[in-house]
Write a protein that holds these residues in place. Structure first.
Motif, PDB file in Angstrom:
ATOM      1  N   GLY A 102       0.803  -1.203   0.000  1.00 14.84           N
ATOM      2  CA  GLY A 102       0.000   0.000   0.000  1.00 14.84           C
ATOM      3  C   GLY A 102       0.845   1.265   0.000  1.00 14.84           C
ATOM      4  O   GLY A 102       2.057   1.234  -0.227  1.00 14.84           O
ATOM      5  N   ASN A 103       0.195   2.390   0.287  1.00 16.42           N
ATOM      6  CA  ASN A 103       0.857   3.695   0.179  1.00 16.42           C
ATOM      7  C   ASN A 103       1.306   4.296   1.505  1.00 16.42           C
ATOM      8  O   ASN A 103       1.814   5.408   1.530  1.00 16.42           O
ATOM      9  N   SER A 104       1.125   3.564   2.607  1.00 17.00           N
ATOM     10  CA  SER A 104       1.443   4.160   3.907  1.00 17.00           C
ATOM     11  C   SER A 104       2.770   3.701   4.493  1.00 17.00           C
ATOM     12  O   SER A 104       3.228   4.248   5.495  1.00 17.00           O
ATOM     13  N   CYS A 105       3.393   2.702   3.888  1.00 20.47           N
ATOM     14  CA  CYS A 105       4.639   2.171   4.439  1.00 20.47           C
ATOM     15  C   CYS A 105       5.813   3.109   4.155  1.00 20.47           C
ATOM     16  O   CYS A 105       5.729   4.004   3.303  1.00 20.47           O
ATOM     17  N   LYS A 106       6.905   2.912   4.879  1.00 22.80           N
ATOM     18  CA  LYS A 106       8.127   3.644   4.567  1.00 22.80           C
ATOM     19  C   LYS A 106       8.525   3.362   3.126  1.00 22.80           C
ATOM     20  O   LYS A 106       8.183   2.316   2.575  1.00 22.80           O
ATOM     21  N   PRO A 107       9.250   4.298   2.481  1.00 23.89           N
ATOM     22  CA  PRO A 107       9.502   4.148   1.044  1.00 23.89           C
ATOM     23  C   PRO A 107      10.233   2.871   0.659  1.00 23.89           C
ATOM     24  O   PRO A 107      11.224   2.489   1.281  1.00 23.89           O
ATOM     25  N   VAL A 108       9.701   2.220  -0.366  1.00 29.86           N
ATOM     26  CA  VAL A 108      10.326   1.062  -0.996  1.00 29.86           C
ATOM     27  C   VAL A 108      10.605   1.448  -2.440  1.00 29.86           C
ATOM     28  O   VAL A 108       9.690   1.797  -3.184  1.00 29.86           O
ATOM     29  N   MET A 109      11.866   1.402  -2.836  1.00 28.59           N
ATOM     30  CA  MET A 109      12.289   1.872  -4.156  1.00 28.59           C
ATOM     31  C   MET A 109      12.807   0.699  -4.989  1.00 28.59           C
ATOM     32  O   MET A 109      13.702  -0.025  -4.538  1.00 28.59           O
ATOM     33  N   LEU A 110      12.264   0.501  -6.174  1.00 38.19           N
ATOM     34  CA  LEU A 110      12.774  -0.521  -7.086  1.00 38.19           C
ATOM     35  C   LEU A 110      13.730   0.132  -8.072  1.00 38.19           C
ATOM     36  O   LEU A 110      13.348   1.047  -8.813  1.00 38.19           O
ATOM     37  N   VAL A 111      14.967  -0.341  -8.061  1.00 45.01           N
ATOM     38  CA  VAL A 111      16.031   0.279  -8.850  1.00 45.01           C
ATOM     39  C   VAL A 111      16.536  -0.711  -9.893  1.00 45.01           C
ATOM     40  O   VAL A 111      16.827  -1.868  -9.590  1.00 45.01           O
ATOM     41  N   SER A 112      16.659  -0.250 -11.120  1.00 43.42           N
ATOM     42  CA  SER A 112      17.156  -1.087 -12.212  1.00 43.42           C
ATOM     43  C   SER A 112      18.180  -0.305 -13.022  1.00 43.42           C
ATOM     44  O   SER A 112      18.470   0.863 -12.732  1.00 43.42           O
ATOM     45  N   SER A 113      18.716  -0.952 -14.061  1.00 43.26           N
ATOM     46  CA  SER A 113      19.715  -0.312 -14.914  1.00 43.26           C
ATOM     47  C   SER A 113      19.503  -0.758 -16.349  1.00 43.26           C
ATOM     48  O   SER A 113      19.211  -1.928 -16.614  1.00 43.26           O
ATOM     49  N   ASN A 114      19.653   0.190 -17.275  1.00 41.53           N
ATOM     50  CA  ASN A 114      19.464  -0.158 -18.688  1.00 41.53           C
ATOM     51  C   ASN A 114      20.653  -0.931 -19.265  1.00 41.53           C
ATOM     52  O   ASN A 114      20.492  -1.681 -20.233  1.00 41.53           O
ATOM     53  N   PHE A 115      21.832  -0.767 -18.672  1.00 42.47           N
ATOM     54  CA  PHE A 115      23.036  -1.505 -19.084  1.00 42.47           C
ATOM     55  C   PHE A 115      23.751  -1.996 -17.828  1.00 42.47           C
ATOM     56  O   PHE A 115      23.451  -1.555 -16.717  1.00 42.47           O
ATOM     57  N   VAL A 116      24.713  -2.911 -18.016  1.00 37.64           N
ATOM     58  CA  VAL A 116      25.493  -3.371 -16.861  1.00 37.64           C
ATOM     59  C   VAL A 116      26.241  -2.175 -16.273  1.00 37.64           C
ATOM     60  O   VAL A 116      26.553  -1.206 -16.974  1.00 37.64           O
ATOM     61  N   LEU A 117      26.524  -2.240 -14.994  1.00 38.50           N
ATOM     62  CA  LEU A 117      27.052  -1.087 -14.277  1.00 38.50           C
ATOM     63  C   LEU A 117      28.395  -0.607 -14.799  1.00 38.50           C
ATOM     64  O   LEU A 117      28.731   0.581 -14.665  1.00 38.50           O
ATOM     65  N   THR A 118      29.181  -1.492 -15.381  1.00 36.23           N
ATOM     66  CA  THR A 118      30.494  -1.095 -15.885  1.00 36.23           C
ATOM     67  C   THR A 118      30.406  -0.345 -17.210  1.00 36.23           C
ATOM     68  O   THR A 118      31.395   0.215 -17.671  1.00 36.23           O
ATOM     69  N   ASP A 119      29.230  -0.327 -17.830  1.00 33.31           N
ATOM     70  CA  ASP A 119      29.011   0.437 -19.058  1.00 33.31           C
ATOM     71  C   ASP A 119      28.784   1.896 -18.683  1.00 33.31           C
ATOM     72  O   ASP A 119      27.910   2.209 -17.873  1.00 33.31           O
ATOM     73  N   GLU A 120      29.569   2.796 -19.252  1.00 33.07           N
ATOM     74  CA  GLU A 120      29.469   4.213 -18.870  1.00 33.07           C
ATOM     75  C   GLU A 120      28.125   4.826 -19.258  1.00 33.07           C
ATOM     76  O   GLU A 120      27.774   5.919 -18.785  1.00 33.07           O
ATOM     77  N   SER A 121      27.344   4.122 -20.098  1.00 33.70           N
ATOM     78  CA  SER A 121      26.017   4.621 -20.465  1.00 33.70           C
ATOM     79  C   SER A 121      24.938   4.183 -19.486  1.00 33.70           C
ATOM     80  O   SER A 121      23.788   4.609 -19.605  1.00 33.70           O
ATOM     81  N   ALA A 122      25.287   3.342 -18.534  1.00 32.49           N
ATOM     82  CA  ALA A 122      24.290   2.767 -17.625  1.00 32.49           C
ATOM     83  C   ALA A 122      23.681   3.830 -16.707  1.00 32.49           C
ATOM     84  O   ALA A 122      24.367   4.743 -16.248  1.00 32.49           O
ATOM     85  N   ASN A 123      22.394   3.696 -16.454  1.00 33.82           N
ATOM     86  CA  ASN A 123      21.718   4.620 -15.537  1.00 33.82           C
ATOM     87  C   ASN A 123      21.500   4.011 -14.144  1.00 33.82           C
ATOM     88  O   ASN A 123      20.812   4.592 -13.307  1.00 33.82           O
ATOM     89  N   GLY A 124      22.081   2.837 -13.902  1.00 40.90           N
ATOM     90  CA  GLY A 124      21.862   2.155 -12.633  1.00 40.90           C
ATOM     91  C   GLY A 124      22.305   2.952 -11.421  1.00 40.90           C
ATOM     92  O   GLY A 124      21.581   3.031 -10.416  1.00 40.90           O
ATOM     93  N   LEU A 125      23.503   3.560 -11.479  1.00 43.58           N
ATOM     94  CA  LEU A 125      24.000   4.318 -10.330  1.00 43.58           C
ATOM     95  C   LEU A 125      23.150   5.553 -10.053  1.00 43.58           C
ATOM     96  O   LEU A 125      22.763   5.774  -8.903  1.00 43.58           O
ATOM     97  N   PRO A 126      22.837   6.397 -11.051  1.00 42.79           N
ATOM     98  CA  PRO A 126      21.965   7.533 -10.736  1.00 42.79           C
ATOM     99  C   PRO A 126      20.576   7.119 -10.250  1.00 42.79           C
ATOM    100  O   PRO A 126      19.983   7.795  -9.405  1.00 42.79           O
ATOM    101  N   ASN A 127      20.056   6.015 -10.759  1.00 38.48           N
ATOM    102  CA  ASN A 127      18.768   5.523 -10.263  1.00 38.48           C
ATOM    103  C   ASN A 127      18.872   5.147  -8.782  1.00 38.48           C
ATOM    104  O   ASN A 127      17.984   5.460  -7.985  1.00 38.48           O
TER     105      ASN A 127
END
Length: 328
Positions: A102-127
């Motif tokens: 539901g909407n009342s719990c402490k924040p739960v964030m689902l984080v993903s990445s479009n490329f593997v983390l070692t790829d400089e184009s990846a958005n995983g770290l900023p996400n």
């Protein structure tokens, strides 16, 4: 500040050998090391790994395990929870967690990445960094998905409102572009057009799911498509319409299908219709007992129906009730 991080694999937890991308458990440490190097070491992270796989291989059982892991963690003294997840089935797990918590719990964030983390184009770290900042500054409760699109803007989405990815594209969008907020540099900006209802029913909590949703028949409208065959195991039918809320009804296939579900008293739900004037092709829905669902993302309604059918929840009593911000 303490954040609990649940690693489940996906691209953000994978590495490439130049030929294939595959899960790599060492990437748990890599993601946290990258964050600490870039943003400092003032956050205390605790981690777990209920399963580790590419997200396209997820099933009802992985969703069940993920909900259990998050549900148990939320009882502890953490400021928030981050789930690292693959992009292919991110929307399904996001919806399931929305209904479980539901909407009342402490924040739960689902984080993903479009490329593997070692790829400089990846958005995983900023996400991931946006997830930490969102938790640290208490910008909202419930379940969210932070994701940086190809326009360079990092959006925060209410997790129950995600659309399926477009073909051959990495970007993530909320239905009707009703995202929760976005980041301008390091500054979070709440979307002035975002609105949602408070939870109108109690969150589902821990649930059980079979590996596959074989009791639900799914129909996606496309030209030349025949309607699904109903058998003795069918508990419900869910139909995804064209963008205008329509499906093909001017043929014998539809009439045979509609008569079958009516005669066998099998509930059929239409997802994709909006609050506007209907087309002639939809005028027969009521005659066959077909129910038009309120405006919401198809994936979230599929998950809501699936959880309901397998956990003794009467979907007919709840589909008009908002949970986890799913209904527009």
């Amino acid at each position: 500040m303490k954040i609990f991080v649940i690693f489940t694999g996906g691209t953000i937890g994978s590495s490439s050998n130049g030929e294939f991308i595959s899960p790599n458990g060492k990437n748990k440490r890599l993601l946290l090391e990258m964050f600490k190097k870039e943003y400092g070491n003032n956050i205390e992270f605790e981690i777990s790994e209920p399963y580790y796989a590419l997200s396209e291989n997820n099933t009802g059982k992985t969703i069940e395990h993920l909900i259990a892991a998050v549900y148990d963690a939320k009882k502890e003294n953490y400021n928030g929870i981050i789930v690292t997840h693959g992009t292919d089935s991110l929307q399904y797990s996001a919806a399931a967690l929305s209904y479980a918590l539901g909407n009342s719990c402490k924040p739960v964030m689902l984080v993903s990445s479009n490329f593997v983390l070692t790829d400089e184009s990846a958005n995983g770290l900023p996400n991931f960094a946006a997830a930490v900042d969102f938790i640290e500054n208490k910008y909202g409760n419930g379940v969210f998905v932070p994701y940086k699109n190809s326009d360079g803007k990092l959006y925060i989405h209410r997790a129950s409102r995600l659309l399926q990815h477009s073909e051959l594209a990495d970007d993530i969008f909320s239905i009707k572009n009703k995202y929760y907020g976005s980041y301008n540099g390091d500054t979070f900006i709440k979307n002035p057009d975002f609105d949602e209802k408070e939870d109108e029913i109690k969150p589902f909590g821990k649930i059980t799911l079979s590996e596959f949703s074989e009791d639900i028949k799914i129909f996606n409208a496309y030209v030349g498509n025949g309607y699904p065959q109903i058998d003795d195991n069918t508990k419900a039918v869910l139909v995804k319409t064209y963008h205008s809320g329509t499906i093909c009804t001017d043929n014998d296939s539809f009439k045979k299908f509609a008569e079958s579900i009516k005669n066998n008293k099998i509930p059929c739900y239409i997802c994709g219709a909006d609050n506007r004037e209907i087309y002639e092709s939809a005028k027969g829905f009521a005659d066959y007992g077909i129910t038009v669902l309120p405006p919401a993302a198809f994936i979230s309604q599929y998950i809501k129906l699936w959880i309901s059918t397998e956990n003794n929840i009467d979907f007919n009593k709840i589909f008009n009730n908002s949970l986890g911000g799913d209904l527009l």
